[in-house]
Design an enzyme around this catalytic site. Structure first.
Site, PDB file in Angstrom:
ATOM      1  N   LYS A   1     -18.947  31.897 -12.641  1.00 19.82           N
ATOM      2  CA  LYS A   1     -19.054  31.213 -13.940  1.00 19.82           C
ATOM      3  C   LYS A   1     -18.362  29.854 -13.853  1.00 19.82           C
ATOM      4  O   LYS A   1     -17.253  29.750 -13.320  1.00 19.82           O
ATOM      5  CB  LYS A   1     -18.376  32.069 -15.014  1.00 19.82           C
ATOM      6  CG  LYS A   1     -18.389  31.502 -16.417  1.00 19.82           C
ATOM      7  CD  LYS A   1     -18.142  32.608 -17.460  1.00 19.82           C
ATOM      8  CE  LYS A   1     -17.913  32.069 -18.850  1.00 19.82           C
ATOM      9  NZ  LYS A   1     -16.547  31.671 -19.121  1.00 19.82           N
TER      10      LYS A   1
ATOM     11  N   ARG B   1     -26.981  29.396 -30.449  1.00 18.61           N
ATOM     12  CA  ARG B   1     -26.735  29.843 -31.823  1.00 18.61           C
ATOM     13  C   ARG B   1     -27.961  30.476 -32.451  1.00 18.61           C
ATOM     14  O   ARG B   1     -27.926  30.894 -33.607  1.00 18.61           O
ATOM     15  CB  ARG B   1     -26.314  28.647 -32.697  1.00 18.61           C
ATOM     16  CG  ARG B   1     -25.021  27.964 -32.280  1.00 18.61           C
ATOM     17  CD  ARG B   1     -23.810  28.822 -32.546  1.00 18.61           C
ATOM     18  NE  ARG B   1     -22.573  28.172 -32.115  1.00 18.61           N
ATOM     19  CZ  ARG B   1     -22.063  28.243 -30.884  1.00 18.61           C
ATOM     20  NH1 ARG B   1     -22.682  28.941 -29.949  1.00 18.61           N
ATOM     21  NH2 ARG B   1     -20.931  27.635 -30.579  1.00 18.61           N
TER      22      ARG B   1
ATOM     23  N   SER C   1     -21.779  27.108 -17.535  1.00 14.23           N
ATOM     24  CA  SER C   1     -20.833  27.183 -18.645  1.00 14.23           C
ATOM     25  C   SER C   1     -19.872  26.003 -18.593  1.00 14.23           C
ATOM     26  O   SER C   1     -19.524  25.523 -17.517  1.00 14.23           O
ATOM     27  CB  SER C   1     -20.039  28.496 -18.528  1.00 14.23           C
ATOM     28  OG  SER C   1     -18.958  28.510 -19.429  1.00 14.23           O
TER      29      SER C   1
ATOM     30  N   TYR D   1     -10.596  36.838 -13.542  1.00 14.78           N
ATOM     31  CA  TYR D   1      -9.848  35.642 -13.129  1.00 14.78           C
ATOM     32  C   TYR D   1      -9.076  35.988 -11.868  1.00 14.78           C
ATOM     33  O   TYR D   1      -8.386  37.020 -11.825  1.00 14.78           O
ATOM     34  CB  TYR D   1      -8.816  35.234 -14.188  1.00 14.78           C
ATOM     35  CG  TYR D   1      -9.351  34.460 -15.355  1.00 14.78           C
ATOM     36  CD1 TYR D   1      -9.890  33.193 -15.187  1.00 14.78           C
ATOM     37  CD2 TYR D   1      -9.252  34.988 -16.642  1.00 14.78           C
ATOM     38  CE1 TYR D   1     -10.357  32.479 -16.284  1.00 14.78           C
ATOM     39  CE2 TYR D   1      -9.717  34.268 -17.736  1.00 14.78           C
ATOM     40  CZ  TYR D   1     -10.271  33.020 -17.557  1.00 14.78           C
ATOM     41  OH  TYR D   1     -10.726  32.317 -18.635  1.00 14.78           O
TER      42      TYR D   1
ATOM     43  N   THR E   1     -14.751  33.762 -12.910  1.00 21.58           N
ATOM     44  CA  THR E   1     -14.665  32.433 -13.515  1.00 21.58           C
ATOM     45  C   THR E   1     -13.970  31.468 -12.562  1.00 21.58           C
ATOM     46  O   THR E   1     -12.870  31.745 -12.095  1.00 21.58           O
ATOM     47  CB  THR E   1     -13.889  32.508 -14.836  1.00 21.58           C
ATOM     48  OG1 THR E   1     -14.573  33.393 -15.719  1.00 21.58           O
ATOM     49  CG2 THR E   1     -13.774  31.131 -15.475  1.00 21.58           C
TER      50      THR E   1
ATOM     51  N   GLY F   1     -23.098  28.481 -23.633  1.00 19.41           N
ATOM     52  CA  GLY F   1     -22.631  27.248 -24.260  1.00 19.41           C
ATOM     53  C   GLY F   1     -23.593  26.726 -25.279  1.00 19.41           C
ATOM     54  O   GLY F   1     -24.617  26.139 -24.932  1.00 19.41           O
TER      55      GLY F   1
ATOM     56  N   GLN G   1     -15.335  40.407 -16.446  1.00 19.06           N
ATOM     57  CA  GLN G   1     -15.043  39.020 -16.050  1.00 19.06           C
ATOM     58  C   GLN G   1     -13.697  39.000 -15.357  1.00 19.06           C
ATOM     59  O   GLN G   1     -12.708  39.493 -15.880  1.00 19.06           O
ATOM     60  CB  GLN G   1     -15.031  38.116 -17.290  1.00 19.06           C
ATOM     61  CG  GLN G   1     -14.681  36.661 -16.994  1.00 19.06           C
ATOM     62  CD  GLN G   1     -13.186  36.406 -17.105  1.00 19.06           C
ATOM     63  OE1 GLN G   1     -12.479  37.126 -17.799  1.00 19.06           O
ATOM     64  NE2 GLN G   1     -12.700  35.403 -16.379  1.00 19.06           N
TER      65      GLN G   1
ATOM     66  N   PRO H   1     -17.305  36.670 -22.300  1.00 16.94           N
ATOM     67  CA  PRO H   1     -15.934  37.157 -22.201  1.00 16.94           C
ATOM     68  C   PRO H   1     -14.998  36.319 -23.060  1.00 16.94           C
ATOM     69  O   PRO H   1     -14.656  35.194 -22.703  1.00 16.94           O
ATOM     70  CB  PRO H   1     -15.613  37.004 -20.710  1.00 16.94           C
ATOM     71  CG  PRO H   1     -16.552  35.948 -20.216  1.00 16.94           C
ATOM     72  CD  PRO H   1     -17.781  36.045 -21.064  1.00 16.94           C
TER      73      PRO H   1
ATOM     74  N   HIS I   1     -17.042  26.508 -20.230  1.00 12.72           N
ATOM     75  CA  HIS I   1     -15.905  27.288 -20.735  1.00 12.72           C
ATOM     76  C   HIS I   1     -15.760  27.103 -22.255  1.00 12.72           C
ATOM     77  O   HIS I   1     -14.655  26.980 -22.783  1.00 12.72           O
ATOM     78  CB  HIS I   1     -14.620  26.855 -20.016  1.00 12.72           C
ATOM     79  CG  HIS I   1     -13.640  27.988 -19.832  1.00 12.72           C
ATOM     80  ND1 HIS I   1     -13.474  28.644 -18.642  1.00 12.72           N
ATOM     81  CD2 HIS I   1     -12.793  28.607 -20.694  1.00 12.72           C
ATOM     82  CE1 HIS I   1     -12.567  29.592 -18.778  1.00 12.72           C
ATOM     83  NE2 HIS I   1     -12.146  29.599 -20.012  1.00 12.72           N
TER      84      HIS I   1
ATOM     85  N   ARG J   1     -13.633  24.399 -23.640  1.00 19.06           N
ATOM     86  CA  ARG J   1     -12.179  24.576 -23.570  1.00 19.06           C
ATOM     87  C   ARG J   1     -11.601  24.068 -22.249  1.00 19.06           C
ATOM     88  O   ARG J   1     -10.379  24.070 -22.076  1.00 19.06           O
ATOM     89  CB  ARG J   1     -11.832  26.059 -23.726  1.00 19.06           C
ATOM     90  CG  ARG J   1     -12.202  26.608 -25.083  1.00 19.06           C
ATOM     91  CD  ARG J   1     -12.132  28.134 -25.101  1.00 19.06           C
ATOM     92  NE  ARG J   1     -12.445  28.653 -26.423  1.00 19.06           N
ATOM     93  CZ  ARG J   1     -11.585  28.670 -27.444  1.00 19.06           C
ATOM     94  NH1 ARG J   1     -10.364  28.232 -27.300  1.00 19.06           N
ATOM     95  NH2 ARG J   1     -11.972  29.135 -28.620  1.00 19.06           N
TER      96      ARG J   1
END
Lengths: 377, 377, 377, 377
Positions: B242, B301, B264, B142, B168, B298, B140, B89, B266, B269
């Site tokens: 999350k 890649r 996670s 909040y 979250t 997190g 997601q 998200p 975040h 952040r």
């Protein structure tokens, strides 16, 4: 295109080690070919770690041993070799030197070194056979998509008197080398596999819409346990397998009658996530048992490296890039000289570590370099 | 202001991985927006560590497995997904691409990927719902300062057919990104939360002279255990949480009926002091039990990263910045292509590790990279 | 000589943390004075390690805790302080700001912070006393070569209403700061110790030819156990000792009635070989017992640092260089603002870690960052 | 050729430590000679690690000890030395200073330091003997290819009143220093071994075609256990052995009556793979027993280094390159000053660590610096 120097015919005095050949080689090799030779897959972490693993060990000296009768002889598949350095199967060596694998074989033979000839050699295996005595030539075999081709290659290797077979198992899917891609490397005509020229390419496999290029494509042609059992039944040559890392695989292969193992990360050219071969070595030896032949391939650049590999369980070591570089720099002369340097370096380390024979090189001679760890109390 | 390139409509041949999208993306995103997207809180140590944690593990190859029937399917909240990559998200995606979350949803749907839509999406949740099949859209949530707003959001998500809820819990107080501040980032109008546009802002809380902005201010509006229990009683959708890190919290949430966990930080952040999600993963799995759904968010890649997360206990992984970058570079096409690249990379790693299905990926396939530690004896 | 900026009287918006004061401070301080303030002894390894020790720990977040009644109050020597940040005893503060320790005391008082006044303060202890309420001023005492001088200092501190005594024990022999030497630092007249101005210098000790400057010179005047016992008998003020590292010393001091300990490496200005204070903290707490007051001095630059120190056993933390820098940048205003920033940072970390009070901050909230170590299995 | 400065006859005020001598020395030494002095074998990893090993330890301070009677005296081979710093046997010192080993001996004698004279000293051992009192001169002996030469050297050392013998055992085969080779270093005439001038070179050994230069060449002339037993029977001087690392060798040598051990990696000039001497020290002490004399040679540059070596089991330390550098910079004056600096540094560290005598320096005073390791719980 950058011109390259012709191979040397005499050796300068400051050419003393594998590191010296690595330093000189770029002058003798086209840049794109150098990228192909030097590069690895992905971020080249496996390539770097394969070297770094050696630095985690140091060697403890011993004093006052009588070493006047010392030597570096090693018994391998029923024969005695003068030293434990073998040349790795490197493909397409004519793009490194005009005489390709024949020069490599001559250089190896001149210093009692075994050449493991690649399935992908630029010169046909029969041509190379003539350049080295039987005990010093082994054949590396890739399973081919068609069993009859695999069998024909085996029969030709037997007929040409190769003394052992090294079957590579670790690279059914091979990632690209970004370094070679970026340098625009394309295999030149003289690098095409000479031993395979006579075979028709396999029929192209058609994939369904939901099929995976990996699972239903490439892996459908990869060898399985049944293929290996079939192969072992076809030959009396000693068979080593290359690229086996997991102890369970080692044990199962050993039970099938495999004579030995080449612990290898395919020179950092297969999965970039692979551990360093030296790190895997002790567990492979433990799983293979004391009687199996275990060779270490990956990162060996000096006699001290070979000493560490032997102390951690190898019977001998396989040298890849350094030999390719020596071949490019000075042909058979370079290969022979490189092997002599490595052997003398090993002798010096053995002397300082109080080892008269390879059998004296044990784990007890190594000191684990533990930055930040308390080893004293 | 630096002009940016319009999104690509065809993909160049050298666009092959998440790293390639990361390299190209700054050409397609305004500098301040790039700072907002790429940056993390504090010194960005959490951001860096989230990536570095993957490098502490290497993968052991297996040989000779028959993988012709291999696949990457995974069962998640009662449905079978084609592969284990979900889109994280990410707020305000219209500032990355004109079609925002709709393009992301289309790209995900084209390659069987789930989109987890943010409460802070620039497009209203109803608009995005139309762009993806039901099984492939999650919402997601909040917690909002007023329960009626939270409940209304939930009912709208249910009505729009979102298949699961990701709540979250880790960011009741969010530190600033110095990189975004320094770049002068201010959320552009098109990035405002479309789903929240209809709600009046909550009344401003007055603080006394001795009150803390944190404890009596922000935290007084943060959700508590009672709020979560209330929420779970309002819906039959599967609820994942999350940002949960501590095993005690995991166990308590599991006992309340939470279906799963997104491990996670975040995206680096939240609190910059948080451990890397991959480092926390094994303990979360252990506390959650084998039946819980555990997703890793997190630092993913590549397919190898996903393989490692699965080996350490995840059922699937969540991809944030790479998807946002692919969206900016080539819209739905880029998102679809990125997911295909990741899936194929995972297939290659599975093939080399001898895994025909995700269930075959276990801790046994990993090798801990211990610089300076003795792993052999 | 480089001119310096006058202290700020309003604070710019981007001044948000100790790091910001550190960045700005060199504009407000003469270069040689900066070298004196910033430098440490030897190679400054202790200085660097004191900071690095904090990076070895990360913080685990908690979710859904009700923290509306949270606060940062702490009981210290029978009084309740609003937060756990104290100002370290820094010598000669008039060379940093024209109002010296008085400005520091006012800034601390404005935000409920304790100032620990140095024996070597540029202003006499009586002058500084007026600038802060009694509960917020402590006196740091160096043993003087003559007992009558030490006793007189003690009586003056008592008479001036200092609430506690911090006796520094770690620096009987102080090495030079190469950075200050190289910058040509000489203590300016305004930096001379105001509280000591009234005392005659001690008689110069004559050394024999075989005497050691260290053992028979400097150490002959250093305090001993007998001196400390004498001191404890002279006062009813709570006495903390600063610079004690070894558990045996901690236990012996505790048995003598010492109230608490400031774990400190003298700001990296004593023996450069000292461990980081944070590394020593857990063992000091264990030896001191749960009832002793334990303060951590060294490397604290943020609320997260304070959180870690508290989790590892400290009741409160002492801030040195950041406060000196804030004093130079903006006098009392800067000191007050710095303390407010630190307190709010601590509150944010507490909120994310689910801690409503300092007592909730335990070792369980920390995660040891073990590069290269397997923490999962 | 770069001209060099003549040796100083007065010492500048900023010459305060071994590091200062190292910084100044290149001005006083020809570049090629500097390369020979500063360099090590191979990649110089052993050289670097010998220094780095000291950084793995930190020192815990103690408080309130009465140290007025402190001193640095140490009993060694039946005599009491004023401090525990000895000068290492460095060859060819006339190439560093016109007065060579005589200046070194005078400097050492002026500050009660022992000079260990090398077999390869440029000045004959008889000439050097006159420059130092008997208790402060030891002789380092290399076994010579012919026993009668070895014996003659021994008899001459005894006749010249050397107080102890240090027999070097670690360098039967010595690798080249690439730094010295690259700098074109050739031993100048004045550097030739003065004590060996009277002996004819040994007959050249002929090697067969299959003989190894190492095993049948160099090692055939290296001393063995029988040679050492023979030597011990020839003299009543205390015999220390240098370069022994393995506990089994230590125990066997101790059983033969060897008085002590110099733990050494030959200054990083022997096998580059050797562990750092400080890392080996605890195990050597444990194997040698409490009564043996154990000296640490390698990487000592300060009083703190000496403190750590003593805490880890050494009775005293040997200083090589720093003394050679001090000799080049200021002759006997420099050597004397260096020893005084080192002794005072040691005294300061002892004072801060609460140690009145060398016997008080124990393992308990050290703190292991474990980056990334949890030492608190």
């Amino acid at each position: 295109m950058t011109p390259t120097r012709p191979p040397l015919t005499t050796l300068p005095r400051d050419l003393l080690s594998a590191a010296d050949y690595e330093r000189l080689a770029p002058d003798f090799i086209l840049p794109a070919t150098w990228a192909w030779l030097a590069g690895g897959s992905g971020d080249e972490r496996c390539l770097r770690e394969s070297r770094a693993a050696f630095q985690r060990w140091r060697i403890v000296n011993r004093v006052l041993q009588d070493l006047a009768g010392g030597h570096t002889r090693v018994a391998v598949t029923g024969r005695t070799l003068a030293h434990p350095f073998l040349l790795a199967p490197v493909a397409a060596q004519k793009i490194l030197h005009p005489e390709g694998e024949v020069a490599a074989a001559r250089g190896a033979a001149a210093t009692d070194g075994v050449l493991v000839l690649s399935t992908l050699s630029s010169l046909p295996l029969e041509d190379v056979a003539a350049a080295a005595p039987e005990a010093l030539r082994w054949f590396q075999l890739y399973f081919q998509p068609q069993r009859e081709v695999t069998l024909d290659l085996l029969r030709r290797a037997e007929a040409a008197g190769y003394a052992a077979l090294v079957v590579t198992l670790d690279a059914p899917v091979q990632p690209a080398s970004r370094r070679a891609l970026a340098a625009g490397f394309v295999m030149p005509p003289e690098g095409r596999p000479g031993s395979l020229a006579r075979y028709a390419p396999p029929p192209r496999r058609e994939l369904g819409a939901d099929d995976s290029v990996v699972f239903q494509g490439l892996m459908a042609e990869a060898p399985t346990w049944a293929d290996l059992e079939w192969l072992l039944a076809q030959t009396v040559l000693p068979v080593l397998v290359k690229g086996v890392a997991h102890p369970d695989d080692v044990r199962r292969l050993r039970a099938l009658g495999v004579a030995g193992f080449v612990v290898s990360a395919h020179g950092g050219r297969a999965l970039d996530e692979l551990p360093a071969p030296l790190d895997l070595l002790p567990a492979v030896r433990a799983a293979a048992g004391a009687d199996a032949l275990v060779l270490l391939d990956g990162g060996v650049r000096s006699g001290a490296d070979a000493f560490k590999a032997l102390a951690l369980g190898a019977n001998a070591v396989v040298v890849g890039r350094p030999a390719a570089q020596a071949l490019a720099v000075a042909g058979a002369l370079g290969v022979a000289h490189l092997l002599r340097c490595l052997r003398e370096e090993l002798e010096v380390v053995m002397a300082l570590a109080g080892c008269a024979t390879l059998a004296d090189i044990t784990r007890d001679a190594l000191w684990r370099d533990r930055a930040g760890e308390d080893t004293s109390c």
